[in-house]
Design a protein around this motif. Structure first.
Motif, PDB file in Angstrom:
ATOM      1  N   ARG A 187      14.344  20.358  36.796  1.00 39.24           N
ATOM      2  CA  ARG A 187      14.695  21.784  36.841  1.00 39.24           C
ATOM      3  C   ARG A 187      16.194  22.002  36.694  1.00 39.24           C
ATOM      4  O   ARG A 187      16.823  22.748  37.448  1.00 39.24           O
ATOM      5  CB  ARG A 187      14.186  22.439  38.131  1.00 39.24           C
ATOM      6  N   ARG A 188      16.748  21.336  35.711  1.00 37.98           N
ATOM      7  CA  ARG A 188      18.152  21.511  35.359  1.00 37.98           C
ATOM      8  C   ARG A 188      18.226  21.823  33.875  1.00 37.98           C
ATOM      9  O   ARG A 188      17.518  21.236  33.057  1.00 37.98           O
ATOM     10  CB  ARG A 188      18.947  20.249  35.648  1.00 37.98           C
ATOM     11  N   SER A 189      19.090  22.754  33.518  1.00 36.09           N
ATOM     12  CA  SER A 189      19.242  23.111  32.117  1.00 36.09           C
ATOM     13  C   SER A 189      20.198  22.142  31.430  1.00 36.09           C
ATOM     14  O   SER A 189      21.075  21.555  32.081  1.00 36.09           O
ATOM     15  CB  SER A 189      19.783  24.537  31.996  1.00 36.09           C
ATOM     16  N   PRO A 190      20.063  21.966  30.120  1.00 30.69           N
ATOM     17  CA  PRO A 190      21.007  21.108  29.397  1.00 30.69           C
ATOM     18  C   PRO A 190      22.443  21.596  29.521  1.00 30.69           C
ATOM     19  O   PRO A 190      23.372  20.781  29.567  1.00 30.69           O
ATOM     20  CB  PRO A 190      20.510  21.179  27.947  1.00 30.69           C
ATOM     21  N   LEU A 191      22.634  22.905  29.584  1.00 31.11           N
ATOM     22  CA  LEU A 191      23.998  23.439  29.724  1.00 31.11           C
ATOM     23  C   LEU A 191      24.598  23.056  31.069  1.00 31.11           C
ATOM     24  O   LEU A 191      25.791  22.714  31.149  1.00 31.11           O
ATOM     25  CB  LEU A 191      23.981  24.969  29.573  1.00 31.11           C
ATOM     26  N   ALA A 192      23.788  23.099  32.128  1.00 29.07           N
ATOM     27  CA  ALA A 192      24.289  22.701  33.448  1.00 29.07           C
ATOM     28  C   ALA A 192      24.641  21.217  33.462  1.00 29.07           C
ATOM     29  O   ALA A 192      25.678  20.819  34.007  1.00 29.07           O
ATOM     30  CB  ALA A 192      23.251  23.017  34.520  1.00 29.07           C
ATOM     31  N   ALA A 193      23.780  20.394  32.860  1.00 32.09           N
ATOM     32  CA  ALA A 193      24.066  18.962  32.800  1.00 32.09           C
ATOM     33  C   ALA A 193      25.304  18.689  31.951  1.00 32.09           C
ATOM     34  O   ALA A 193      26.140  17.841  32.306  1.00 32.09           O
ATOM     35  CB  ALA A 193      22.861  18.211  32.236  1.00 32.09           C
ATOM     36  N   ALA A 194      25.437  19.404  30.827  1.00 30.68           N
ATOM     37  CA  ALA A 194      26.613  19.224  29.976  1.00 30.68           C
ATOM     38  C   ALA A 194      27.886  19.623  30.716  1.00 30.68           C
ATOM     39  O   ALA A 194      28.936  18.995  30.561  1.00 30.68           O
ATOM     40  CB  ALA A 194      26.457  20.032  28.695  1.00 30.68           C
ATOM     41  N   SER A 195      27.796  20.669  31.530  1.00 28.59           N
ATOM     42  CA  SER A 195      28.957  21.087  32.312  1.00 28.59           C
ATOM     43  C   SER A 195      29.357  20.012  33.314  1.00 28.59           C
ATOM     44  O   SER A 195      30.542  19.731  33.514  1.00 28.59           O
ATOM     45  CB  SER A 195      28.651  22.399  33.039  1.00 28.59           C
ATOM     46  N   ASP A 196      28.370  19.371  33.942  1.00 33.03           N
ATOM     47  CA  ASP A 196      28.673  18.307  34.901  1.00 33.03           C
ATOM     48  C   ASP A 196      29.231  17.066  34.226  1.00 33.03           C
ATOM     49  O   ASP A 196      29.970  16.293  34.854  1.00 33.03           O
ATOM     50  CB  ASP A 196      27.409  17.943  35.691  1.00 33.03           C
ATOM     51  N   LEU A 197      28.872  16.874  32.951  1.00 33.19           N
ATOM     52  CA  LEU A 197      29.307  15.682  32.216  1.00 33.19           C
ATOM     53  C   LEU A 197      30.434  15.981  31.230  1.00 33.19           C
ATOM     54  O   LEU A 197      30.724  15.159  30.355  1.00 33.19           O
ATOM     55  CB  LEU A 197      28.124  15.089  31.445  1.00 33.19           C
ATOM     56  N   ARG A 198      31.059  17.131  31.369  1.00 32.84           N
ATOM     57  CA  ARG A 198      32.025  17.584  30.371  1.00 32.84           C
ATOM     58  C   ARG A 198      33.225  16.650  30.221  1.00 32.84           C
ATOM     59  O   ARG A 198      33.879  16.629  29.165  1.00 32.84           O
ATOM     60  CB  ARG A 198      32.525  18.983  30.722  1.00 32.84           C
ATOM     61  N   PHE A 199      33.517  15.849  31.227  1.00 37.96           N
ATOM     62  CA  PHE A 199      34.692  14.991  31.157  1.00 37.96           C
ATOM     63  C   PHE A 199      34.539  13.880  30.117  1.00 37.96           C
ATOM     64  O   PHE A 199      35.545  13.338  29.652  1.00 37.96           O
ATOM     65  CB  PHE A 199      34.966  14.371  32.539  1.00 37.96           C
ATOM     66  N   VAL A 200      33.316  13.524  29.758  1.00 37.32           N
ATOM     67  CA  VAL A 200      33.129  12.427  28.792  1.00 37.32           C
ATOM     68  C   VAL A 200      33.064  12.932  27.348  1.00 37.32           C
ATOM     69  O   VAL A 200      33.193  12.128  26.421  1.00 37.32           O
ATOM     70  CB  VAL A 200      31.845  11.629  29.106  1.00 37.32           C
ATOM     71  N   PHE A 201      32.870  14.225  27.160  1.00 36.60           N
ATOM     72  CA  PHE A 201      32.692  14.731  25.800  1.00 36.60           C
ATOM     73  C   PHE A 201      33.925  14.558  24.914  1.00 36.60           C
ATOM     74  O   PHE A 201      33.774  14.270  23.717  1.00 36.60           O
ATOM     75  CB  PHE A 201      32.257  16.195  25.837  1.00 36.60           C
ATOM     76  N   PRO A 202      35.155  14.748  25.422  1.00 31.91           N
ATOM     77  CA  PRO A 202      36.305  14.491  24.532  1.00 31.91           C
ATOM     78  C   PRO A 202      36.329  13.066  23.981  1.00 31.91           C
ATOM     79  O   PRO A 202      36.683  12.847  22.818  1.00 31.91           O
ATOM     80  CB  PRO A 202      37.514  14.753  25.446  1.00 31.91           C
ATOM     81  N   ILE A 203      35.919  12.087  24.800  1.00 36.58           N
ATOM     82  CA  ILE A 203      35.893  10.700  24.331  1.00 36.58           C
ATOM     83  C   ILE A 203      34.819  10.518  23.267  1.00 36.58           C
ATOM     84  O   ILE A 203      35.034   9.844  22.248  1.00 36.58           O
ATOM     85  CB  ILE A 203      35.642   9.756  25.518  1.00 36.58           C
ATOM     86  N   LEU A 204      33.652  11.130  23.492  1.00 38.71           N
ATOM     87  CA  LEU A 204      32.555  10.996  22.533  1.00 38.71           C
ATOM     88  C   LEU A 204      32.862  11.709  21.220  1.00 38.71           C
ATOM     89  O   LEU A 204      32.419  11.272  20.151  1.00 38.71           O
ATOM     90  CB  LEU A 204      31.264  11.553  23.144  1.00 38.71           C
ATOM     91  N   LEU A 205      33.605  12.787  21.283  1.00 41.27           N
ATOM     92  CA  LEU A 205      33.968  13.505  20.058  1.00 41.27           C
ATOM     93  C   LEU A 205      35.081  12.803  19.292  1.00 41.27           C
ATOM     94  O   LEU A 205      35.177  12.929  18.065  1.00 41.27           O
ATOM     95  CB  LEU A 205      34.410  14.932  20.398  1.00 41.27           C
ATOM     96  N   ALA A 206      35.917  12.075  20.017  1.00 41.63           N
ATOM     97  CA  ALA A 206      37.060  11.434  19.362  1.00 41.63           C
ATOM     98  C   ALA A 206      36.619  10.361  18.371  1.00 41.63           C
ATOM     99  O   ALA A 206      37.234  10.201  17.306  1.00 41.63           O
ATOM    100  CB  ALA A 206      37.984  10.831  20.421  1.00 41.63           C
TER     101      ALA A 206
END
Length: 234
Positions: free
Chosen positions: A54-73
């Motif tokens: 019962r968690r939305s992908p947006l909520a999970a993405a918000s909690d994991l937002r610190f890793v996204f710059p590395i994955l995008l780089a």
């Protein structure tokens, strides 16, 4: 924040060993099927895992937002070329798919963290790794599960305090230095407090852990985990 939240969802009701088996099977399939079609099918499973918690992908993405710059780089740097057209989609394709695969793995892991307490995780690990090694590993996982959210909250408070004092007017390097220094100070203080708390509570090397029992809800998830793990051989 990425931490355990008590609840009555389907994912909460599953045995922690079942959830670990599903994560392992999902990881095997994710590294075996790296095509867009394969990752699309795995995306459905990752979203289903979040829905079970019962968690939305947006909520999970918000909690994991610190890793996204590395994955995008990775795909951005891989796609850069010297000269026109300056960016190659063909070169960026593979690292982009690899980064997306990591996102799916993180979503499944987030669903596990949301729905599994530290004590249940410790019990599952000590069941999987018997003996002294399992007890040591289980204790370490339990401490990390309780300690990491507190440290993240400290860093967020340090950033908020810096903004309140017009820290955003400083250079990026100076902001990073301020937050990092404050975070390291809090890590030292938290570690000392944790050590004292463990001694005061006479932390048990082999405590009484919750009983683990596989129920009827676990059967289809275990079967799916087995199919995912064996899928590269099919």
């Amino acid at each position: 924040m990425l931490s355990y939240e008590p609840g009555t969802t389907l994912a909460h009701a599953l045995d922690p060993r079942t959830k670990l088996a599903f994560q392992a099977g999902f990881a095997v399939a994710a590294f075996a099927y790296t095509t867009p079609r394969g990752l699309a099918a795995l995306s459905v499973l990752a979203l289903a895992a979040l829905a079970a918690a019962r968690r939305s992908p947006l909520a999970a993405a918000s909690d994991l937002r610190f890793v996204f710059p590395i994955l995008l780089a990775a795909p951005l740097f891989e796609g850069l070329v010297v000269g026109p057209p300056w960016f190659s989609l063909a070169q960026a394709r593979f690292p982009a798919l690899a980064s997306y695969r990591v996102v799916l793995l993180l979503f499944v892991s987030a669903a596990y963290v949301y729905t599994t307490s530290a004590r249940d995780s410790r019990a599952a690990i000590q069941w999987l790794v018997p003996g002294r090694s399992g007890r040591f590993l289980g204790l370490g996982v339990a401490v990390v599960f309780r300690f990491l959210p507190v440290l993240v909250a400290d860093l967020q408070r340090a950033r908020a305090a810096m903004r309140a004092r017009l820290g955003t007017e400083r250079s990026l390097a100076e902001r990073i230095r301020i937050v990092t220094t404050a975070g390291l100070r809090r890590v030292d203080a938290r570690a000392d407090a944790l050590s004292l708390a463990l001694q005061a509570r006479c932390v048990a090397w082999n405590p009484t852990l919750p009983r683990l029992a596989v129920g009827w809800r676990d059967a289809p998830v275990l079967a799916l985990a087995l199919v995912l793990a064996a899928s590269p051989l099919l």
